[in-house]
Design a protein around this motif. Sequence first.
Motif, PDB file in Angstrom:
ATOM      1  N   GLN B 280     -71.012 -85.204  23.125  1.00 50.69           N
ATOM      2  CA  GLN B 280     -70.532 -84.890  24.471  1.00 50.69           C
ATOM      3  C   GLN B 280     -69.132 -84.310  24.421  1.00 50.69           C
ATOM      4  N   VAL B 281     -68.943 -83.270  25.246  1.00 43.63           N
ATOM      5  CA  VAL B 281     -67.683 -82.542  25.277  1.00 43.63           C
ATOM      6  C   VAL B 281     -66.586 -83.463  25.805  1.00 43.63           C
ATOM      7  N   ARG B 282     -65.399 -83.392  25.182  1.00 40.20           N
ATOM      8  CA  ARG B 282     -64.261 -84.172  25.661  1.00 40.20           C
ATOM      9  C   ARG B 282     -63.456 -83.333  26.646  1.00 40.20           C
ATOM     10  N   GLU B 433     -79.920 -77.585  26.187  1.00 39.71           N
ATOM     11  CA  GLU B 433     -78.777 -77.874  25.323  1.00 39.71           C
ATOM     12  C   GLU B 433     -77.618 -78.573  26.032  1.00 39.71           C
ATOM     13  N   SER B 434     -77.692 -78.749  27.334  1.00 40.19           N
ATOM     14  CA  SER B 434     -76.598 -79.388  28.065  1.00 40.19           C
ATOM     15  C   SER B 434     -76.252 -80.754  27.470  1.00 40.19           C
ATOM     16  N   CYS B 435     -74.960 -81.062  27.380  1.00 44.41           N
ATOM     17  CA  CYS B 435     -74.573 -82.379  26.861  1.00 44.41           C
ATOM     18  C   CYS B 435     -74.691 -83.438  27.936  1.00 44.41           C
ATOM     19  N   GLY B 436     -74.883 -83.007  29.184  1.00 45.01           N
ATOM     20  CA  GLY B 436     -75.194 -83.946  30.251  1.00 45.01           C
ATOM     21  C   GLY B 436     -74.017 -84.460  31.050  1.00 45.01           C
ATOM     22  N   LYS B 437     -72.817 -84.006  30.690  1.00 44.71           N
ATOM     23  CA  LYS B 437     -71.644 -84.574  31.330  1.00 44.71           C
ATOM     24  C   LYS B 437     -71.414 -84.055  32.752  1.00 44.71           C
ATOM     25  N   CYS B 438     -71.704 -82.765  32.987  1.00 42.57           N
ATOM     26  CA  CYS B 438     -71.451 -82.194  34.314  1.00 42.57           C
ATOM     27  C   CYS B 438     -72.772 -81.978  35.049  1.00 42.57           C
ATOM     28  N   THR B 439     -72.784 -82.325  36.329  1.00 40.62           N
ATOM     29  CA  THR B 439     -74.020 -82.220  37.102  1.00 40.62           C
ATOM     30  C   THR B 439     -74.522 -80.777  37.232  1.00 40.62           C
ATOM     31  N   LEU B 480     -67.311 -78.291  32.589  1.00 39.18           N
ATOM     32  CA  LEU B 480     -66.213 -78.654  31.703  1.00 39.18           C
ATOM     33  C   LEU B 480     -66.100 -77.684  30.532  1.00 39.18           C
ATOM     34  N   CYS B 481     -67.226 -77.164  30.056  1.00 33.12           N
ATOM     35  CA  CYS B 481     -67.153 -76.245  28.912  1.00 33.12           C
ATOM     36  C   CYS B 481     -67.940 -74.982  29.184  1.00 33.12           C
ATOM     37  N   ALA B 482     -67.889 -74.068  28.220  1.00 36.09           N
ATOM     38  CA  ALA B 482     -68.477 -72.749  28.410  1.00 36.09           C
ATOM     39  C   ALA B 482     -70.002 -72.753  28.412  1.00 36.09           C
TER      40      ALA B 482
HETATM   41  S1  SF4 Z   1     -70.766 -77.686  30.969  1.00 36.71           S
HETATM   42 FE1  SF4 Z   1     -70.478 -79.912  31.061  1.00 36.71          FE
HETATM   43  S2  SF4 Z   1     -72.546 -80.787  30.848  1.00 36.71           S
HETATM   44 FE2  SF4 Z   1     -72.661 -78.647  30.235  1.00 36.71          FE
HETATM   45  S3  SF4 Z   1     -72.427 -78.767  28.023  1.00 36.71           S
HETATM   46 FE3  SF4 Z   1     -70.379 -78.347  28.862  1.00 36.71          FE
HETATM   47  S4  SF4 Z   1     -69.456 -80.370  29.120  1.00 36.71           S
HETATM   48 FE4  SF4 Z   1     -71.650 -80.691  28.810  1.00 36.71          FE
END
Ligand code: SF4
Lengths: 170, 512
Positions: B280-282, B433-439, B480-482
């Motif tokens: 998960q992205v920090r 591939e989403s890390c799941g952190k952002c809705t 949060l990320c690209a």
């Molecule tokens: S945008 Fe958010 S949920 Fe999607 S991969 Fe990046 S950090 Fe994870």
Amino acid sequence: MTLVSTQAFDAALVEEIARDEQAKALSFFGEACGLSAALLPILHRLQDTFGYVDDQSWPIIARVLNISQAEVRGTTSFYHDYRHAPAGRHVLKLCRAEACQSMGVEALVDHLRHHHRLNAGDTSADGGLTVENVYCLGNCALSPAALFDDRLVGRLDKARLDALVAEAAR
Amino acid sequence: MSAVRIFVPRDAAALSVGADDVAKTIAHEAKLRGLDVTLVRNGSRGMLWLEPLVEIETARGRIGYGPVRAADVASLFDADLLDGKSHALCIGRVEDHDYFKRQQRLTFARVGVIDPLSLDDYRAHGGLVGLEKARVMTPTAIVEEIVASGLRGRGGAGFPAGIKWRTVLEAQGPQKFIVCNADEGDSGTFADRMLMEGDPFLLIEGMAIAGLATGATRGVIYIRSEYPHAIATMREAIAIARRADILNARFDIEIRVGAGAYVCGEETSLLESIEGKRGQVRAKPPLPAHKGLFGCPTVINNVLTLAAAPTILAEGGKAYAEHGMGRSRGTLPFQIAGNVKHGGLFEAPFGLTLRTMIEEIGGGTASGRPLRAVQVGGPLGAYFPESLLDTPLDYEAMAAKAGLLGHGGIVVFDDTVDMAHQARFAFDFCAIESCGKCTPCRIGSTRGVETIDKITQGQNVEANIALVKDLCTVLTDGSLCALGGLTPMPVMSALTHFPDDFRRNTLRAAAE
Ligand code: SF4
Ligand SMILES: Cc1cc2nc3c(=O)[nH]c(=O)nc-3n(C[C@H](O)[C@H](O)[C@H](O)COP(=O)(O)O)c2cc1C
Ligand code: FES
């Protein structure tokens, strides 16, 4: 050529692998090393040894690394690579990413489905072949590409695909 | 007479089209004919449509033959290949080939030329000069050389490498790390893989220089599991470098293998992954340069960024900066892929146009059909139509056309491509591939797939297209990320440049 291992679950071996990888991580990272640093190498070795990561490994790994079972499970389930059930004797990872799309991989996917009755995630009835999706194998100039066990295949077409399916059935 | 040297690549791409069989057949045929040959398994020259490309060392230089199949080998010997005489597959001196001559190979200077695992070859071709210079320089002087070169990160974001190194040098910590990002997940890219398989000591040298520059004593190379050949070659090279005391307790390197998550190419997700956690992205700050691996100051750079360091140290930062255009200095190993006749690796200064790259160098589509779209920069890059092919390949010029250069991958599509399908895939890939952190990224991507399906089925087309555009705004603003933040790029470029592909049902109905 590497066959996928089908060795039966063995708790003592899991513990041995976990201890070995933890010792390696500690000696490399030294004092900075976090508790779970050895987790991915352990999971990779379990999959190489047994063909998948058995749920029964979680408590053993958790005990060796001194982390919670939930952490082990959480990490294992995050990554696409780790299988939760045994696979066939061979694994075909078919690249579904853009460069391979531009050279017609979707027609090969249809061919596998209609001709060989195999969808991504399926294992053939004789247990010879598991088909999985993968996104880029770094062979995008010779696409479509696939990884058959550890063998990279380029310029895949129906004939070569049929040959791989037949090879797995032997 | 000494043995004739014959080169057959061990690069994974060459192996994927039969290089091992060719090598075996050559050894067998030479034995049958009583000829004294030495087989060298080199990296690939990057002219991938010619693989397996067999080369013979002659008085006139290295003569190439390709693409060679095992069945061609006997006829090559009949044509007296040991003298470099012509044969239907002969391409002449490899270095005179137009594709090769037009390049400026700095990072890839040795790839395809040497035996990748011979340290003697590496030294004989200028290897270790940069590291030897760095050993007698102060950390600050090394960092300033990198700053002067103008080198920007080759992993996609283009952040100045020297600034990052300086931050880590100035950071305090009992332990510092150099992490090499070899996750290379973008479709259409394979330069990191080719470098690790074709010149692994260059990456080791680059990381050792980064260690000297910042005070880091440990390096980690995170290689994706989809690259078993690169992993094996790097492991062997590290073992050799340890025996030669290039790696030792003062600076040592370990390999970590990824586990099939695209998002782990994002630097903080990659660090989590090395730490044994979910990728998960920090949130940043803190920057990895301050609190990276296990909370220690960490340089994290792409393979090609680190591999540029030895050349910069050997030749000087100024010399490196003389290549390129605008704020994009030096060379970039471009990768031409997909539906293209002459796909491969092409290292050149920034600034060539897409058209030159695809039409002149790539030879147009492999299918022979008209080109319709080009995706540059991987799955988060824009799809360009033919009318944008005159865009120069540099970070700023691509951005000005709502695209990105990324890791330099160029994927060509012919006119059979359905751009609504490609837009759907972009959302689908984000969902997988989403890390799941952002809705927006986790849920919105799946909504995107469903909405495109409605559009292609002809349901409320214009309203649903507006919905997709809204969704893209939410993704751009709320990620949060690209991965989530740039998924709109391929989607919006498809909608903007290829509007008819989303209205096929309506157009068909209107025509009837
Ligand atoms: S945008 Fe958010 S949920 Fe999607 S991969 Fe990046 S950090 Fe994870
Ligand atoms: C979803 C995502 C995937 C990424 N994948 C990679 C990758 O495979 N390789 C890479 O070098 N950088 C990748 N990056 C960029 C890294 O986050 C980071 O910018 C890079 O490793 C920094 O090194 P550089 O400055 O040398 O480019 C990715 C970023 C994102 C958001
Ligand atoms: S996109 Fe299939 S190998 Fe890269």
